[in-house]
Design an enzyme around this catalytic site. Structure first.
Site, PDB file in Angstrom:
ATOM      1  N   ASN A   1       0.874  -1.176   0.000  1.00  0.00           N
ATOM      2  CA  ASN A   1       0.000   0.000   0.000  1.00  0.00           C
ATOM      3  C   ASN A   1       0.907   1.221   0.000  1.00  0.00           C
ATOM      4  OD1 ASN A   1      -1.786   2.052   0.471  1.00  0.00           O
ATOM      5  ND2 ASN A   1      -2.179   1.519   2.613  1.00  0.00           N
ATOM      6  N   TRP A   2       1.022   1.844  -1.168  1.00  0.00           N
ATOM      7  CA  TRP A   2       1.975   2.959  -1.293  1.00  0.00           C
ATOM      8  C   TRP A   2       1.426   4.253  -0.705  1.00  0.00           C
ATOM      9  CZ3 TRP A   2       4.332   2.566  -6.946  1.00  0.00           C
ATOM     10  CH2 TRP A   2       4.936   1.309  -7.084  1.00  0.00           C
ATOM     11  N   LYS A   3       0.166   4.262  -0.335  1.00  0.00           N
ATOM     12  CA  LYS A   3      -0.477   5.475   0.204  1.00  0.00           C
ATOM     13  C   LYS A   3      -0.259   6.649  -0.773  1.00  0.00           C
ATOM     14  CE  LYS A   3       0.348   3.514   4.709  1.00  0.00           C
ATOM     15  NZ  LYS A   3       0.213   3.668   6.136  1.00  0.00           N
TER      16      LYS A   3
ATOM     17  N   HIS B   1      -9.341   1.153   4.397  1.00  0.00           N
ATOM     18  CA  HIS B   1      -8.098   1.322   5.157  1.00  0.00           C
ATOM     19  C   HIS B   1      -8.352   2.259   6.340  1.00  0.00           C
ATOM     20  CE1 HIS B   1      -4.013   2.564   6.161  1.00  0.00           C
ATOM     21  NE2 HIS B   1      -3.641   1.437   5.607  1.00  0.00           N
TER      22      HIS B   1
ATOM     23  N   GLU C   1      -6.794   4.690   7.443  1.00  0.00           N
ATOM     24  CA  GLU C   1      -6.613   6.118   7.148  1.00  0.00           C
ATOM     25  C   GLU C   1      -7.829   6.686   6.423  1.00  0.00           C
ATOM     26  OE1 GLU C   1      -2.840   5.630   5.215  1.00  0.00           O
ATOM     27  OE2 GLU C   1      -1.955   5.060   7.139  1.00  0.00           O
TER      28      GLU C   1
ATOM     29  N   GLU D   1      -5.388  -5.007  10.281  1.00  0.00           N
ATOM     30  CA  GLU D   1      -4.402  -3.964  10.525  1.00  0.00           C
ATOM     31  C   GLU D   1      -4.739  -3.238  11.823  1.00  0.00           C
ATOM     32  OE1 GLU D   1      -2.366  -2.845   6.565  1.00  0.00           O
ATOM     33  OE2 GLU D   1      -3.984  -1.447   6.944  1.00  0.00           O
TER      34      GLU D   1
ATOM     35  N   GLY E   1       2.281   2.290  10.706  1.00  0.00           N
ATOM     36  CA  GLY E   1       3.226   3.401  10.575  1.00  0.00           C
ATOM     37  C   GLY E   1       3.855   3.818  11.897  1.00  0.00           C
TER      38      GLY E   1
ATOM     39  N   SER F   1       3.334  -2.135  10.350  1.00  0.00           N
ATOM     40  CA  SER F   1       4.777  -2.164  10.584  1.00  0.00           C
ATOM     41  C   SER F   1       5.392  -3.528  10.289  1.00  0.00           C
ATOM     42  CB  SER F   1       5.112  -1.705  12.009  1.00  0.00           C
ATOM     43  OG  SER F   1       4.668  -0.376  12.203  1.00  0.00           O
TER      44      SER F   1
ATOM     45  N   GLY G   1       2.914  -1.115   4.265  1.00  0.00           N
ATOM     46  CA  GLY G   1       2.960   0.311   3.972  1.00  0.00           C
ATOM     47  C   GLY G   1       4.400   0.746   3.722  1.00  0.00           C
ATOM     48  N   GLY G   2       5.029   1.296   4.746  1.00  0.00           N
ATOM     49  CA  GLY G   2       6.362   1.887   4.616  1.00  0.00           C
ATOM     50  C   GLY G   2       7.380   0.988   3.918  1.00  0.00           C
TER      51      GLY G   2
HETATM   52  C1  PEP Z   1      -0.709   0.162   5.919  1.00  0.00           C
HETATM   53  O1  PEP Z   1      -0.886   1.364   5.845  1.00  0.00           O
HETATM   54  O2  PEP Z   1      -1.496  -0.610   5.319  1.00  0.00           O
HETATM   55  C2  PEP Z   1       0.424  -0.321   6.700  1.00  0.00           C
HETATM   56  C3  PEP Z   1       0.424  -1.539   7.118  1.00  0.00           C
HETATM   57  O3  PEP Z   1       1.428   0.592   6.950  1.00  0.00           O
HETATM   58  P1  PEP Z   1       2.858   0.299   7.655  1.00  0.00           P
HETATM   59  O4  PEP Z   1       3.360  -1.009   7.090  1.00  0.00           O
HETATM   60  O5  PEP Z   1       3.709   1.455   7.286  1.00  0.00           O
HETATM   61  O6  PEP Z   1       2.590   0.185   9.119  1.00  0.00           O
END
Ligand code: PEP
Length: 251
Positions: A9-11, A95, A97, A167, A173, A213, A234-235
């Site tokens: 998920n590149w956001k 998601h 967010e 999640e 994040g 994470s 994500g990251g």
């Molecule tokens: C996400 O936003 O779906 C996610 C899991 O982010 P991160 O891996 O950065 O915690």
């Protein structure tokens, strides 16, 4: 056996040219992977370039949202047909967010989910509790409600076509990961809930990803859990090498 699925998920990151370069980097590192489904979910504006880069490879393309309507006066929204025409096959829905900043609810998740399924897109439906909900002992109630309301009115056949991402909001994040035991507990709860709203056979087939994470250092122990079928990243999905290392941890 469920095929593991690792999605990035590149956001709101990467321009179209950066997206194409990142897909090229990922492709080179995972070209020999045949037993894990690999998905990248760039922003809408990157999809065309990312689709060209993904073409003919083992990297599939996903979007980060989809409209519940087919077309019309919905300024700022993107329909399932528009996504399909670009070569998109997966879409993230609900998601945290989106829920936190853009007013998404289980009802909007449900509408978007139906639109995605009707168009033949594979939805990745996100659920997860907030820290205060976990600390108040409400994790189970929150997760069961998100699954039941998010999947309301869906047939067992439709539910079987979905992917779910657990999640925990407190792990997204933040660098804080759920322990494998904590995550497995919730994944098993989600699977029991699916058995209740669909049936045991369908519950056994739906892939449930962990997200929050996840990184190369913790991916294997999480994905080794019996009900964890991959990751939503994500990251660590924004760099080809860390994303590829997570994919390889799923092998
Ligand atoms: C996400 O936003 O779906 C996610 C899991 O982010 P991160 O891996 O950065 O915690």
């Amino acid at each position: 056996m469920r095929t593991k699925i690792v999605a990035g998920n590149w956001k709101m990151n990467k321009t179209p040219s950066e997206a194409a370069a990142l897909v090229e980097g990922i492709k080179a590192l995972v070209k020999d992977v045949t037993t894990v489904e690999i998905v990248v979910c760039p922003p809408f504006t990157d999809l065309k370039d990312a689709a060209a880069a993904c073409a003919g490879s083992n990297v599939a393309l996903g979007a980060q949202n989809v409209a519940w309507a087919e077309s019309g006066a919905f300024t700022g929204e993107i329909s399932a047909a528009m996504l399909k025409d670009l070569g998109v096959t997966y879409v993230i829905i609900g998601h945290s967010e989106r829920r936190q900043y853009f007013g998404e609810t289980d009802a909007t998740v449900n509408s978007r989910l139906k639109a995605a399924l009707a168009a033949g897109l594979t939805p990745i439906v996100c659920v997860g509790e907030k820290l205060e909900e976990r600390e108040a002992g409400q994790m189970e109630t929150v997760i069961v409600k998100q699954v039941k309301d998010g999947f309301a009115d869906l047939s067992a056949e439709e539910i079987e076509k979905t992917v779910i991402a657990y999640e925990p909001v407190w792990a997204i994040g933040t660098g804080k990961t759920a322990t494998p035991v904590q995550a497995q507990e919730v994944h098993a709860l989600i699977r029991r809930t699916l058995a209740e709203i669909a049936n045991g056979e369908v519950a056994g087939k739906v892939r449930i990803q962990y997200g929050g994470s996840m990184k190369p250092a913790n991916a294997k122990e999480l994905m080794d859990q019996p009900d964890i079928d991959g990751g939503l990243i994500g990251g660590a999905a924004l760099k080809a090498d860390s994303f590829a290392d997570i994919i390889k941890a799923a092998l």
